[in-house]
Scaffold this motif. Sequence first.
Motif, short mmCIF file in Angstrom:
data_model
loop_
_atom_site.label_atom_id
_atom_site.label_comp_id
_atom_site.label_asym_id
_atom_site.label_seq_id
_atom_site.Cartn_x
_atom_site.Cartn_y
_atom_site.Cartn_z
N LEU A 206 79.71 -72.24 -47.86
CA LEU A 206 79.75 -71.40 -49.05
C LEU A 206 78.52 -70.51 -49.09
O LEU A 206 77.45 -70.88 -48.58
CB LEU A 206 79.80 -72.27 -50.30
CG LEU A 206 81.13 -73.00 -50.58
CD1 LEU A 206 80.94 -73.97 -51.74
CD2 LEU A 206 82.24 -72.02 -50.88
N PRO A 207 78.61 -69.35 -49.72
CA PRO A 207 77.44 -68.49 -49.84
C PRO A 207 76.32 -69.18 -50.62
O PRO A 207 76.57 -69.99 -51.51
CB PRO A 207 77.97 -67.28 -50.62
CG PRO A 207 79.45 -67.30 -50.41
CD PRO A 207 79.82 -68.74 -50.28
N ALA A 208 75.09 -68.86 -50.26
CA ALA A 208 73.94 -69.42 -50.97
C ALA A 208 73.95 -68.98 -52.43
O ALA A 208 74.25 -67.83 -52.75
CB ALA A 208 72.65 -68.95 -50.30
N SER A 209 73.62 -69.91 -53.31
CA SER A 209 73.45 -69.58 -54.73
C SER A 209 72.05 -69.05 -54.98
O SER A 209 71.85 -68.16 -55.83
CB SER A 209 73.68 -70.83 -55.59
OG SER A 209 74.93 -71.40 -55.34
N VAL A 210 71.07 -69.59 -54.27
CA VAL A 210 69.68 -69.17 -54.39
C VAL A 210 68.97 -69.54 -53.10
O VAL A 210 69.32 -70.54 -52.46
CB VAL A 210 69.00 -69.82 -55.62
CG1 VAL A 210 68.88 -71.33 -55.45
CG2 VAL A 210 67.63 -69.21 -55.88
N ILE A 211 68.01 -68.72 -52.71
CA ILE A 211 67.24 -68.96 -51.48
C ILE A 211 65.80 -69.27 -51.85
O ILE A 211 65.17 -68.52 -52.60
CB ILE A 211 67.28 -67.73 -50.56
CG1 ILE A 211 68.72 -67.42 -50.13
CG2 ILE A 211 66.39 -67.94 -49.34
CD1 ILE A 211 68.88 -66.05 -49.49
N ILE A 212 65.29 -70.37 -51.33
CA ILE A 212 63.87 -70.71 -51.47
C ILE A 212 63.24 -70.48 -50.10
O ILE A 212 63.53 -71.19 -49.14
CB ILE A 212 63.69 -72.16 -51.94
CG1 ILE A 212 64.27 -72.34 -53.34
CG2 ILE A 212 62.20 -72.55 -51.92
CD1 ILE A 212 64.25 -73.78 -53.85
N ALA A 231 73.37 -59.04 -49.78
CA ALA A 231 74.39 -59.98 -50.25
C ALA A 231 74.30 -60.26 -51.74
O ALA A 231 75.18 -60.93 -52.30
CB ALA A 231 74.26 -61.30 -49.48
N GLY A 232 73.24 -59.80 -52.40
CA GLY A 232 73.08 -60.04 -53.83
C GLY A 232 72.73 -61.47 -54.16
O GLY A 232 73.23 -62.03 -55.14
N VAL A 233 71.84 -62.07 -53.35
CA VAL A 233 71.43 -63.46 -53.57
C VAL A 233 69.95 -63.48 -53.97
O VAL A 233 69.12 -62.86 -53.29
CB VAL A 233 71.63 -64.31 -52.30
CG1 VAL A 233 71.18 -65.75 -52.54
CG2 VAL A 233 73.09 -64.27 -51.85
N TYR A 252 67.81 -60.28 -56.56
CA TYR A 252 68.73 -59.37 -55.90
C TYR A 252 70.15 -59.54 -56.41
O TYR A 252 71.00 -58.67 -56.19
CB TYR A 252 68.68 -59.58 -54.39
CG TYR A 252 67.32 -59.36 -53.79
CD1 TYR A 252 66.63 -58.16 -54.00
CD2 TYR A 252 66.70 -60.34 -53.02
CE1 TYR A 252 65.38 -57.94 -53.46
CE2 TYR A 252 65.45 -60.13 -52.47
CZ TYR A 252 64.79 -58.94 -52.69
OH TYR A 252 63.55 -58.75 -52.15
N ASP A 253 70.41 -60.66 -57.09
CA ASP A 253 71.73 -60.84 -57.70
C ASP A 253 71.93 -59.91 -58.89
O ASP A 253 73.06 -59.57 -59.24
CB ASP A 253 71.92 -62.30 -58.12
CG ASP A 253 70.80 -62.79 -59.05
OD1 ASP A 253 69.63 -62.40 -58.83
OD2 ASP A 253 71.10 -63.56 -59.98
N LEU A 254 70.84 -59.50 -59.51
CA LEU A 254 70.91 -58.60 -60.66
C LEU A 254 70.65 -57.15 -60.29
O LEU A 254 71.12 -56.24 -60.97
CB LEU A 254 69.89 -59.03 -61.73
CG LEU A 254 70.03 -60.46 -62.28
CD1 LEU A 254 68.94 -60.71 -63.31
CD2 LEU A 254 71.41 -60.68 -62.88
N ASP A 255 69.88 -56.94 -59.23
CA ASP A 255 69.48 -55.58 -58.85
C ASP A 255 69.34 -55.52 -57.33
O ASP A 255 68.33 -55.94 -56.77
CB ASP A 255 68.16 -55.21 -59.52
CG ASP A 255 67.70 -53.80 -59.18
OD1 ASP A 255 68.43 -53.07 -58.47
OD2 ASP A 255 66.59 -53.42 -59.61
N ILE A 330 67.54 -70.04 -62.77
CA ILE A 330 68.34 -68.89 -62.34
C ILE A 330 69.78 -69.31 -62.13
O ILE A 330 70.72 -68.65 -62.62
CB ILE A 330 67.75 -68.29 -61.05
CG1 ILE A 330 66.45 -67.54 -61.37
CG2 ILE A 330 68.74 -67.35 -60.37
CD1 ILE A 330 65.69 -67.05 -60.15
N VAL A 331 69.99 -70.38 -61.40
CA VAL A 331 71.35 -70.85 -61.12
C VAL A 331 72.10 -71.17 -62.41
O VAL A 331 73.31 -70.90 -62.53
CB VAL A 331 71.31 -72.08 -60.19
CG1 VAL A 331 72.66 -72.79 -60.13
CG2 VAL A 331 70.87 -71.67 -58.79
N CYS A 332 71.39 -71.71 -63.40
CA CYS A 332 72.03 -72.10 -64.66
C CYS A 332 72.15 -70.95 -65.65
O CYS A 332 72.58 -71.14 -66.79
CB CYS A 332 71.27 -73.27 -65.29
SG CYS A 332 71.44 -74.81 -64.35
N GLY A 333 71.77 -69.74 -65.22
CA GLY A 333 72.03 -68.56 -66.04
C GLY A 333 70.96 -68.23 -67.06
O GLY A 333 71.21 -67.40 -67.96
#
Length: 382
Positions: A206-212, A231-233, A252-255, A330-333
Motif C-alpha cells: 500500500l502507498p505510504a501514509s507518512v514517511i519518517i 506522490a503527495g506523501v 506534500y499531501d497538502l501542497d 498528521i495521519v489522524c487528520g
Amino acid sequence: MEILDPIDDRQRIADLRACPTISFVDGWTHAGPELAVLNRLDHVDPDTSAPEPVDIADDDLVERRSRYILFPWRSTLVRLPDADLYRRLKTARNRHLLTGREQQIWGDAVIVVAGLSVGSSALTAAALTGARRFRIADSDELAPTNLNRIVGSVTDLGVSKVELARRRILEGDPYTQITTFPDGYRPDLAEGFLGSAAFAGSTEELPASVIIEEIDDVAMKIDMRRRARAAGVPVLSATDMGENVVLDVERYDLDQAYPIFHGRGEGFSAGDAADPAQRLRMALAIVGDEVTPRMAFSASQLGRSVTSWPQLGSTAAMAGALVATAARNIVCGRPVRSGRYRFGIEEILLGSSAGAHEGWNELGQAEFASAAQAMGEGAGTS
C-alpha cells in the motif's frame, strides 16, 4: 516468526510444546485478568461501538481466541489472545488520549521509516502507540558505536539493524506487519519502499501514509522528498543537535509545490553529492546553523577528532518520540503545519546561560560558520 492457529495448526503446536529446546510462555496468565477488568469499564466513545466482552472463564472460548506465536530467535512459543483482543489490551492505556477512530486510523496507516538511528526511536514510539504497519530501511549492521543511541545488545553485534528492529517490534506486537529493506533506501528500491497506487494489490505494498526520513546520505534525503512530493506523501525528519532537536515537517499531501526542506534542499542536482565539498554544503544548508555551542564544536571536529555526526542517546530518543508524535497527528487528520520546529531543551533547562560558549568544547555561531566554511574548502581539496 510463525503465528499458529489452535485448530488448524494443532499438531505443529503440539510438536513445539514437546520440544525440549523451546520455552513456553502463556500470555493469558496476565491477559485474562486484564481483559476481565476491561470488560467491566464503561464505553463512552461516541464514534465506536462497545467491544464484545470475552468470557475468560470459558476455557474452550479462550483457546479459540488464542494464537501461538513462535519467536525462533528466542526459541520461545507464546500463547496470546488473537489480534483483535491483543490490540484491545495493547491500546487500553491510550484510551481517550486517542479516540477509538484515531486509534484505528493510526493502526491502519503505513508508516515508512528510512534510517534506524533516530529512526529506530521513532519506529519504537510509533509502535508503542499502536501503529501496526511498517516498512523500514537501513543498510547497516549493529556496531559498538551504535549502542550509545540504539537500544540493543552486545550479543547482536553484526546483525542488521532492520532485522533487530523487526524483532523488537514483533516482540511487542506479533500481529504487526513489517517489511524490511536491508539494502537501505535507494532510487531503484524507492517504488517498493514508498509504495504507490499501482502496488495496492497487497497490504505490504500500500502507498505510504507518512514517511519518517532519518538517513545520512544527503542526496538520498533529497531524492526521497522529490518522490514523496510527486506522490503527495508527507515527510517528517528530526535532527538531534546536541541536547536540542530540530523537527522538519513537509506536508506534500497538502501542497505538492512545497519546497524541499523549506527551500533549503532546492537547487541541488543529483551529481552534486559526488563532490565532497558540495555534499558538505548541502548538509550544512539543510541542517542550518542553529546549533548549540557544544554541537558546533563537535561538528567542526568531523574527520578530525570525531568520526561521524555526534549524537547523544537521550536526544535521539526525544527526537524519535517527537517525529513519531507529529506523524501520528498528521495521519489522524490534526492540523500540523509544514515548517521547521526547534525544541531548545538547553534553553529550557539552562536558561540564559544556554548560549554561552566558555568551555574548550564550545563554539559560538560566528566561529562555527567560519569552521564550516573551512570544512567545505578542505573537503573540496581532499
